[in-house]
Design a protein around this motif. Structure first.
Motif, PDB file in Angstrom:
ATOM      1  N   THR B  65      54.788  41.582 110.438  1.00  9.14           N
ATOM      2  CA  THR B  65      53.978  40.452 110.896  1.00  9.14           C
ATOM      3  C   THR B  65      52.487  40.791 110.808  1.00  9.14           C
ATOM      4  O   THR B  65      51.679  39.990 110.353  1.00  9.14           O
ATOM      5  CB  THR B  65      54.332  40.086 112.340  1.00  9.14           C
ATOM      6  OG1 THR B  65      55.741  39.893 112.431  1.00  9.14           O
ATOM      7  CG2 THR B  65      53.608  38.838 112.778  1.00  9.14           C
ATOM      8  N   GLU B  68      51.545  40.712 107.180  1.00 12.99           N
ATOM      9  CA  GLU B  68      51.406  39.329 106.707  1.00 12.99           C
ATOM     10  C   GLU B  68      50.081  38.724 107.163  1.00 12.99           C
ATOM     11  O   GLU B  68      49.417  38.012 106.417  1.00 12.99           O
ATOM     12  CB  GLU B  68      52.560  38.464 107.236  1.00 12.99           C
ATOM     13  CG  GLU B  68      53.866  38.631 106.493  1.00 12.99           C
ATOM     14  CD  GLU B  68      53.736  38.348 105.007  1.00 12.99           C
ATOM     15  OE1 GLU B  68      53.062  37.356 104.650  1.00 12.99           O
ATOM     16  OE2 GLU B  68      54.297  39.125 104.204  1.00 12.99           O
ATOM     17  N   SER B  69      49.705  39.024 108.414  1.00 10.66           N
ATOM     18  CA  SER B  69      48.462  38.485 108.957  1.00 10.66           C
ATOM     19  C   SER B  69      47.265  38.980 108.154  1.00 10.66           C
ATOM     20  O   SER B  69      46.354  38.215 107.820  1.00 10.66           O
ATOM     21  CB  SER B  69      48.291  38.891 110.413  1.00 10.66           C
ATOM     22  OG  SER B  69      49.282  38.279 111.183  1.00 10.66           O
ATOM     23  N   MET B 220      42.440  36.341 111.460  1.00 10.23           N
ATOM     24  CA  MET B 220      43.498  37.233 111.935  1.00 10.23           C
ATOM     25  C   MET B 220      44.208  36.634 113.144  1.00 10.23           C
ATOM     26  O   MET B 220      45.356  36.967 113.427  1.00 10.23           O
ATOM     27  CB  MET B 220      42.900  38.585 112.348  1.00 10.23           C
ATOM     28  CG  MET B 220      42.477  39.461 111.197  1.00 10.23           C
ATOM     29  SD  MET B 220      43.847  40.170 110.289  1.00 10.23           S
ATOM     30  CE  MET B 220      44.402  41.439 111.437  1.00 10.23           C
ATOM     31  N   PHE B 223      46.343  31.318 115.182  1.00 10.52           N
ATOM     32  CA  PHE B 223      47.792  31.101 115.104  1.00 10.52           C
ATOM     33  C   PHE B 223      48.160  29.625 114.966  1.00 10.52           C
ATOM     34  O   PHE B 223      49.132  29.264 114.343  1.00 10.52           O
ATOM     35  CB  PHE B 223      48.486  31.701 116.324  1.00 10.52           C
ATOM     36  CG  PHE B 223      48.063  31.064 117.615  1.00 10.52           C
ATOM     37  CD1 PHE B 223      48.755  29.964 118.100  1.00 10.52           C
ATOM     38  CD2 PHE B 223      46.996  31.567 118.342  1.00 10.52           C
ATOM     39  CE1 PHE B 223      48.373  29.368 119.278  1.00 10.52           C
ATOM     40  CE2 PHE B 223      46.613  30.966 119.518  1.00 10.52           C
ATOM     41  CZ  PHE B 223      47.291  29.866 119.985  1.00 10.52           C
ATOM     42  N   LEU B 236      52.451  34.777 112.195  1.00  9.19           N
ATOM     43  CA  LEU B 236      51.318  35.692 112.206  1.00  9.19           C
ATOM     44  C   LEU B 236      51.247  36.375 113.552  1.00  9.19           C
ATOM     45  O   LEU B 236      51.918  35.975 114.507  1.00  9.19           O
ATOM     46  CB  LEU B 236      50.022  34.920 111.949  1.00  9.19           C
ATOM     47  CG  LEU B 236      49.987  34.113 110.655  1.00  9.19           C
ATOM     48  CD1 LEU B 236      48.697  33.348 110.561  1.00  9.19           C
ATOM     49  CD2 LEU B 236      50.155  35.038 109.455  1.00  9.19           C
ATOM     50  N   VAL B 237      50.413  37.392 113.646  1.00 13.25           N
ATOM     51  CA  VAL B 237      50.280  38.116 114.902  1.00 13.25           C
ATOM     52  C   VAL B 237      49.903  37.152 116.024  1.00 13.25           C
ATOM     53  O   VAL B 237      50.425  37.222 117.127  1.00 13.25           O
ATOM     54  CB  VAL B 237      49.226  39.233 114.783  1.00 13.25           C
ATOM     55  CG1 VAL B 237      49.136  40.003 116.084  1.00 13.25           C
ATOM     56  CG2 VAL B 237      49.588  40.177 113.656  1.00 13.25           C
TER      57      VAL B 237
END
Lengths: 357, 285
Positions: B65, B68-69, B220, B223, B236-237
């Motif tokens: 994850t 991916e972020s 980053m 979300f 995502l994170v």
């Protein structure tokens, strides 16, 4: 031999509604120092930018060594410019600034280093390689800008009021240095200034500009002693202008009369007829204000308005009956003439130069 | 005289210090403390020290994850640079009147909620939505593209949300650029491209680099864009933290993830600053 390095033919340029250049033509020979002289807004910078390729003229042609370069990109021209504000790259040091054009040409590093050193020597800034432009004084920036423009050995160097931002003493010194450089390198200089002294001091030829037109192109002596127009007479020689009517012509000598009096002048090849209006340029140091003796001699009548001493010369301002003023200069700190005194202004016929209005 | 002056300055800054302590440092410390605590059986936390939360992060599913972020943030940043840099650069060359108008156009979207603007994208992207009907009526596509809830939709949403920041950063740099320097470069033999590369780009680099920070850091953690435009397909994170906090009620793990994200971002910024070799990113890093 057709030695003209630069040829401008009928250049016209407008910005919006403003017609900045109205058809100027000029040729410059190899190694010539030509000054474009004029007040701000007369189109001299635009002329320079057109030669450099930073502007495209609406009409006319720019020839460099006989080749039409009117529409060539600035980087395709063998011409370099010293910009008014120096335009040094702030993110590069002095050596990188000067070596910029050589680096573009992919010259070997060693050669760039050597040539930059030579150029710094030439402009008398040895050892300045690592300085940043921000750390330099105005005069030093100027020298770096000149070195940067000269390193590529252009055949034509354009200088846009290069000394404009410097103080008087430094200006004088840089004038001599620039002239020395130009002689040494044999490069053609096109130089812009609004300072007539600078123009007279340095140039081989001067082009006096007004409203996008050349008023006169000639040697400093021609421009100073035989101004073509009243504007040139005033701007270059700070001359007095006299308006009158031709009374009689005898050979190359002519006599005019005006409401202020009368006087003689040389026709200098112009054809004058009796009764024709004429404008004469007469510089103050070539005219004498004398106490009116009452004799029947040509001259302008007037009254002393004021006296002032400047630059080793005494300036006597004479008020004329027509309401105008006439400035006379003479050596010495004072004269017998007192304000309010009646005087007659007299001159040698050769000193009065007929000009176009 | 000097120390006195300094004291006065410090006194004036006191409210700022208090504000920072209360609203920035306080929550950060609280989060840090939470991340070392144990999850309670039912609800909330038990103040019992553990490193388990951090150990959990290293499970492959969570590591991927994070990865991916970073990838999405990097891709978005690259696209934002490609769109935002030229925009900001040429905007600085407009006349004063058009600069004002362009600035206005850029500002207007900020007057509405970013959430609402994202729902606008749903209307555009959804099957049979605006994009589909336009493309189909022009006979470019024959059926619905089904773009909504895909990775490209998330990327478009990210770029859309972040591109103004890049434009503003580049614009403020490019406006200070003295165009006579470009002319000087051209005069000295540079082609238009070479003049741009050696002069314009170098002198607007601080703006570009700040723009990258302004884009990369938020992307980053953004979300809700991935949630709204990506459905549950793109995790995502940021979404992970939100999920752990609000749905799983695993506060300590959410806190640990947050701390990890903070450290990771700081590390990337640090590396970035090293690589860029710029000391002052217009006061951002």
């Amino acid at each position: 031999m057709d030695g003209s390095l630069l040829e401008l033919i009928g250049i016209e340029k407008s910005f919006g509604d403003a017609k900045v250049l109205q058809g100027i033509s000029l040729t410059a020979a190899q190694g010539e120092f030509i000054t474009l002289l004029g007040a701000s807004g007369c189109g001299k910078t635009t002329t320079l930018r057109i030669i450099a390729g930073l502007e495209t003229p609406d009409k006319g042609q720019v020839l460099l060594s006989g080749t039409d370069m009117t529409h060539a990109e600035p980087n395709r021209r063998d011409v370099n410019t010293v910009f008014q504000n120096y335009a040094l790259f702030p993110h590069m040091n002095v050596a990188q600034n000067i070596g910029y054009s050589l680096k573009l040409r992919k010259a070997p590093k060693e050669e760039i280093r050597r040539r930059v050193g030579e150029m710094l020597e030439l402009v008398q800034l040895p050892g300045f390689e690592r300085r940043a432009p921000g750390e330099l004084s105005g005069g030093q920036k100027q020298r770096v800008a000149i070195a940067r423009a000269l390193i590529g050995k252009p055949r034509l160097l354009l200088l846009d009021e290069p000394l404009g931002a410097l103080d008087l003493q430094l200006r004088r010194q840089m004038q001599l240095e620039l002239k020395r450089l130009q002689k040494k390198l044999g490069i053609t200089f096109i130089y812009i200034t609004h300072d007539q002294e600078e123009a007279l001091n340095m140039s081989d030829r001067i082009a006096v500009m007004k409203d996008g037109l050349f008023q006169q192109v000639g040697t400093p002596a021609q421009v100073y002693d035989s101004p073509k127009t009243s504007y040139v007479a005033r701007f270059v020689g700070a001359a007095n202008l006299i308006h009158g009517t031709v009374q009689e012509v005898r050979g190359d000598m002519a006599l005019f009369t005006s409401t202020d009096g009368s006087g003689r002048f040389l026709t200098r090849g112009h054809a004058f007829a009796q009764g024709q209006p004429v404008t004469l340029a007469l510089r103050g140091e070539q005219a004498a204000a004398l106490e009116d003796s009452g004799r029947e001699e040509p001259g302008l009548m007037g009254t002393v308005k004021e006296k002032s001493f400047a630059g080793g010369m005494l300036r006597i301002t004479v008020g004329l009956p027509s309401g105008g003023e006439f400035a006379c200069f003479r050596h010495g700190i004072d004269s017998d003439l007192a304000p309010g005194g009646r005087v007659k202004i007299q001159w040698e016929p050769a000193a009065a130069c007929p000009v176009d209005l | 005289m000097k120390p006195k002056k300094k004291n006065k300055g410090a006194l004036a800054a006191l409210p700022l210090y208090i504000f920072t302590l209360v609203f920035v440092l306080g929550p950060l410390l609280y989060m840090l403390a939470l991340s070392f605590m144990t999850r309670a059986e039912t609800w909330g936390v038990v103040p019992e020290f553990t490193l388990e939360n951090y150990a959990n992060i290293f499970q492959p599913v969570y590591l991927s994850t994070f990865w991916e972020s970073i990838k999405l943030a990097a891709l978005s940043t690259v696209l934002v640079v490609l769109i935002g840099y030229p925009f900001g650069y040429f905007m600085a060359k407009l006349t004063a009147k058009w600069k004002k108008r362009t600035m206005m156009l850029l500002m207007i979207p900020f007057w509405t909620s970013s959430l609402l603007r994202l729902y606008g994208w749903i209307i555009i992207f959804r099957a049979g939505g605006v994009l589909d009907s336009v493309l189909m009526s022009l006979h470019i596509t024959s059926g619905p593209l089904k773009l909504l809830y895909t990775y490209p939709a998330v990327v478009v949403g990210m770029v859309y949300a972040l591109v103004p920041f890049m434009i503003f950063a580049v614009y403020s740099s490019a406006e200070k650029l003295d165009f006579s320097l470009v002319e000087a470069a051209r005069d000295l033999g540079a082609t238009p491209f070479k003049a741009f590369w050696t002069v314009s780009l170098k002198l607007t680099l601080p703006g570009l680099l700040s723009g990258v920070v302004l884009t990369f850091v938020p992307s980053m953690g953004l979300f809700f864009i991935a949630d709204i435009l990506g459905g549950n397909k793109v995790v995502l994170v940021g979404s992970l933290i939100q999920e752990q906090l609000l749905k799983a009620h695993n506060w300590p793990f959410a806190a640990a993830l947050s701390v990890a994200l903070l450290l990771l971002t700081t590390l990337l910024l640090f590396l970035y600053r090293k690589a860029a070799g710029v000391k002052d990113l217009e006061g951002l890093v």
